[in-house]
Design a protein around this motif. Structure first.
Motif, PDB file in Angstrom:
ATOM      1  N   THR A  32       6.844   9.464   5.548  1.00 32.26           N
ATOM      2  CA  THR A  32       5.716   9.293   4.632  1.00 32.26           C
ATOM      3  C   THR A  32       6.087   8.232   3.602  1.00 32.26           C
ATOM      4  O   THR A  32       7.171   8.285   3.010  1.00 32.26           O
ATOM      5  CB  THR A  32       5.381  10.618   3.926  1.00 32.26           C
ATOM      6  OG1 THR A  32       5.069  11.607   4.914  1.00 32.26           O
ATOM      7  CG2 THR A  32       4.200  10.462   2.976  1.00 32.26           C
TER       8      THR A  32
ATOM      9  N   PRO B  68       1.674   5.663  -1.741  1.00 30.48           N
ATOM     10  CA  PRO B  68       0.820   4.505  -2.019  1.00 30.48           C
ATOM     11  C   PRO B  68       1.553   3.446  -2.845  1.00 30.48           C
ATOM     12  O   PRO B  68       2.192   3.763  -3.851  1.00 30.48           O
ATOM     13  CB  PRO B  68      -0.341   5.104  -2.815  1.00 30.48           C
ATOM     14  CG  PRO B  68      -0.386   6.531  -2.377  1.00 30.48           C
ATOM     15  CD  PRO B  68       1.047   6.914  -2.152  1.00 30.48           C
TER      16      PRO B  68
ATOM     17  N   ALA C  70      -1.658   8.865   9.477  1.00 31.04           N
ATOM     18  CA  ALA C  70      -2.570   8.933   8.325  1.00 31.04           C
ATOM     19  C   ALA C  70      -2.367   7.694   7.462  1.00 31.04           C
ATOM     20  O   ALA C  70      -1.280   7.126   7.409  1.00 31.04           O
ATOM     21  CB  ALA C  70      -2.302  10.192   7.510  1.00 31.04           C
ATOM     22  N   GLY C  71      -3.429   7.292   6.796  1.00 32.36           N
ATOM     23  CA  GLY C  71      -3.344   6.134   5.905  1.00 32.36           C
ATOM     24  C   GLY C  71      -3.228   4.836   6.670  1.00 32.36           C
ATOM     25  O   GLY C  71      -3.739   4.694   7.784  1.00 32.36           O
ATOM     26  N   GLU C  72      -2.520   3.902   6.054  1.00 32.07           N
ATOM     27  CA  GLU C  72      -2.394   2.560   6.600  1.00 32.07           C
ATOM     28  C   GLU C  72      -1.002   2.032   6.271  1.00 32.07           C
ATOM     29  O   GLU C  72      -0.497   2.251   5.168  1.00 32.07           O
ATOM     30  CB  GLU C  72      -3.465   1.686   5.950  1.00 32.07           C
ATOM     31  CG  GLU C  72      -3.552   0.299   6.471  1.00 32.07           C
ATOM     32  CD  GLU C  72      -4.710  -0.450   5.819  1.00 32.07           C
ATOM     33  OE1 GLU C  72      -5.472  -1.076   6.565  1.00 32.07           O
ATOM     34  OE2 GLU C  72      -4.834  -0.428   4.578  1.00 32.07           O
TER      35      GLU C  72
ATOM     36  N   ALA D 102      -3.880   0.937  10.882  1.00 30.96           N
ATOM     37  CA  ALA D 102      -4.453   2.173  10.348  1.00 30.96           C
ATOM     38  C   ALA D 102      -4.138   3.361  11.262  1.00 30.96           C
ATOM     39  O   ALA D 102      -3.608   3.194  12.366  1.00 30.96           O
ATOM     40  CB  ALA D 102      -5.963   2.018  10.200  1.00 30.96           C
TER      41      ALA D 102
ATOM     42  N   ASN E 130       3.047   0.489   2.242  1.00 33.11           N
ATOM     43  CA  ASN E 130       1.781   1.221   2.204  1.00 33.11           C
ATOM     44  C   ASN E 130       0.853   0.513   1.217  1.00 33.11           C
ATOM     45  O   ASN E 130       1.012   0.639   0.000  1.00 33.11           O
ATOM     46  CB  ASN E 130       1.996   2.665   1.771  1.00 33.11           C
ATOM     47  CG  ASN E 130       0.702   3.442   1.659  1.00 33.11           C
ATOM     48  OD1 ASN E 130      -0.379   2.895   1.820  1.00 33.11           O
ATOM     49  ND2 ASN E 130       0.799   4.721   1.371  1.00 33.11           N
TER      50      ASN E 130
ATOM     51  N   GLY F 192      -2.308   1.126   0.780  1.00 29.18           N
ATOM     52  CA  GLY F 192      -3.462   1.966   0.475  1.00 29.18           C
ATOM     53  C   GLY F 192      -3.321   2.834  -0.757  1.00 29.18           C
ATOM     54  O   GLY F 192      -2.331   2.764  -1.496  1.00 29.18           O
ATOM     55  N   ASP F 193      -4.339   3.684  -0.959  1.00 26.03           N
ATOM     56  CA  ASP F 193      -4.396   4.597  -2.102  1.00 26.03           C
ATOM     57  C   ASP F 193      -3.990   6.018  -1.740  1.00 26.03           C
ATOM     58  O   ASP F 193      -4.029   6.903  -2.589  1.00 26.03           O
ATOM     59  CB  ASP F 193      -5.829   4.633  -2.669  1.00 26.03           C
ATOM     60  CG  ASP F 193      -6.254   3.300  -3.238  1.00 26.03           C
ATOM     61  OD1 ASP F 193      -5.382   2.545  -3.711  1.00 26.03           O
ATOM     62  OD2 ASP F 193      -7.461   3.006  -3.209  1.00 26.03           O
ATOM     63  N   GLU F 194      -3.640   6.248  -0.490  1.00 20.81           N
ATOM     64  CA  GLU F 194      -3.214   7.573  -0.037  1.00 20.81           C
ATOM     65  C   GLU F 194      -1.879   7.437   0.693  1.00 20.81           C
ATOM     66  O   GLU F 194      -1.516   6.333   1.113  1.00 20.81           O
ATOM     67  CB  GLU F 194      -4.268   8.183   0.887  1.00 20.81           C
ATOM     68  CG  GLU F 194      -4.496   7.383   2.154  1.00 20.81           C
ATOM     69  CD  GLU F 194      -5.582   7.969   3.038  1.00 20.81           C
ATOM     70  OE1 GLU F 194      -5.225   8.658   4.010  1.00 20.81           O
ATOM     71  OE2 GLU F 194      -6.762   7.736   2.747  1.00 20.81           O
TER      72      GLU F 194
ATOM     73  N   ALA G  79       0.823   7.090   3.426  1.00 20.01           N
ATOM     74  CA  ALA G  79       0.823   6.614   4.808  1.00 20.01           C
ATOM     75  C   ALA G  79       1.850   7.450   5.569  1.00 20.01           C
ATOM     76  O   ALA G  79       2.981   7.633   5.109  1.00 20.01           O
ATOM     77  CB  ALA G  79       1.192   5.144   4.874  1.00 20.01           C
TER      78      ALA G  79
END
Length: 87
Positions: free
Chosen positions: A15, A18, A38-40, A54, A71, A73-75, A77
């Motif tokens: 993991t 963000p 999950a995420g990007e 993604a 990562n 993104g906002d969540e 990854a």
């Protein structure tokens, strides 16, 4: 017979928070199939190139001259590495 030659697999989940990056170690991922769960993630190459993937993407990290996995993104990854078990 195929039943006698069953192969075991190893899986490892990573993991990346963000905005964070994870340095790439080529030997760590050799022979491993990567699934973005999950995420990007953004693969950042040593030559400066970048490519985003993604959730649902299936790829590999070897032979790409990667510097890091980022990562953007906002969540969180999440990606999973699947390889043959050793030993």
């Amino acid at each position: 017979m195929a039943e006698d030659r069953a192969t075991s697999f190893a899986a490892r989940t990573v993991t990346v928070a963000p905005g964070d990056s994870r340095p790439h170690d080529e030997d760590e991922w050799r022979g491993t199939l990567i699934v973005v769960e999950a995420g990007e993630i953004e693969l950042r190459c040593r030559a400066g190139g970048r490519r985003r993937f993604a959730a649902g993407a299936v790829l590999w990290f070897t032979g790409l001259n990667l510097a890091s996995v980022h990562n953007p993104g906002d969540e969180p990854a999440v990606f999973r590495g699947i390889s043959r078990a050793t030993g």
